[in-house]
Design an enzyme around this catalytic site. Sequence first.
Site, PDB file in Angstrom:
ATOM      1  N   GLU A  47     -17.288  -0.750  -3.515  1.00 19.97           N
ATOM      2  CA  GLU A  47     -18.257  -0.822  -4.555  1.00 19.97           C
ATOM      3  C   GLU A  47     -17.538  -2.369  -5.453  1.00 19.97           C
ATOM      4  OE1 GLU A  47     -16.714   1.810  -3.630  1.00 19.97           O
ATOM      5  OE2 GLU A  47     -17.641   3.597  -4.168  1.00 19.97           O
ATOM      6  N   THR A 191       9.349  11.237  28.121  1.00 21.27           N
ATOM      7  CA  THR A 191       8.345  10.180  28.279  1.00 21.27           C
ATOM      8  C   THR A 191       9.206   8.830  28.205  1.00 21.27           C
ATOM      9  OG1 THR A 191       6.302  11.347  27.793  1.00 21.27           O
ATOM     10  CG2 THR A 191       6.114   8.891  27.934  1.00 21.27           C
ATOM     11  N   ASP A 195       9.649   6.509  31.095  1.00 23.63           N
ATOM     12  CA  ASP A 195       8.492   5.381  31.223  1.00 23.63           C
ATOM     13  C   ASP A 195       9.043   4.132  30.324  1.00 23.63           C
ATOM     14  OD1 ASP A 195       7.120   7.139  32.779  1.00 23.63           O
ATOM     15  OD2 ASP A 195       5.482   7.201  31.323  1.00 23.63           O
TER      16      ASP A 195
END
Length: 351
Positions: A47, A191, A195
């Site tokens: 606004e 992970t 990875d």
Amino acid sequence: MKRAIFLASLGNGTTSPNPMVGAVILDKDGNLISDGFHYKSGMPHAEAMAFKNLKKDARGGTIYINLEPCCHQGKTPPCVDKIISSGIKRVFVSIEDPDKRVSGKGIKLLKDAGIKVHLGLCEKESLELNKYFIHRNITDNAFGVLKWAMSIDGRVGLKNGKSKWITNKNSRLLVHSYRARFDAIVIGGNTLRKDDPLLTSRGIREPEPLRVVFTKTLDLPEKSNLWDCNLAKTLVVYDASTANKKYLKRIPECVEIKEIPSDNPKLISNLLAKKGCNNIFWECGPKLATSAIKAGCIQEIMTFIAPKILGGVSSMNPFADFEFSDMNEVINLYDPEISFIGDDIFVKSTI
Ligand code: AOF
Ligand code: ZN
């Protein structure tokens, strides 16, 4: 209102912990005289931007906002005051603001000032646009989306842990662009060890999402892409009841470290919500994915299915055992959206 929603969506990826908000002002004859959107927390609200951009007097005019205007002094002054002093006579608001400092009070103040307020225009679209912000405000946890990529026989890796790559390049690029919509990306220690992912949007989002690794042991490698703080910020969260603090010295100083008292993923979601994350992309392995679902941290799933068969009873599954003993107990998914990414299948659904 559709214009306000579109403008609001330009803040996607930058407004958190704030919502995405757009505002459109018409003069008393219905001509568009200004608009604006909220770009970033600490910067002017939608606004305020629209009033700043005003080309004409708004007296007697109308404002369309996809969220109830605020009435509190936060990092910026209340928008309600600006609307009242502008002489605007009608306000269209899509949905109430779930922030307890506002929720309904902004609308009441407008009405008390003699302004006509219409609530509910494009409600469905506005609820969808700000579902992450709404979820955090209602639950004090971040909205969770769990992603995994698997072969058509439901495997996420070979017996030896190898999984590069199951899906095609375009699916992987899509994952990068999805990462850009999230405030944090969570993986588990396994992970990270297996990875060594980058977990970035490859520059699509600036700054990059916060990379979070949850570890029960703290036995994380000395070398890791996540330790490169030039790429993105990293947070290590460890379970104080099981971790060995001697490993802390392996983590570089630029990485933030937080402890939680158990391995309940709700604690991670809550901690990240407190840090201002409206949403989390869970890119974790089977154990954390299973406990995140069990703990109610996941609201949507994204699955990539590649036309490959990995086979083998000891290949990796996307989930650990949920210990279900009856088909009534299994997890049902709803509202699936299915598309093809080349010859991979991409499924999004709610949980
Ligand atoms: C609006 N228009 O564009 C936005 C609103 O810390 P602050 O001052 O930025 O306030 C943040 C809160 O303000 C946020 O939690 C939400 O309730 C509201 N956001 N309100 O009228 C806007 N972004
Ligand atoms: Zn405001």
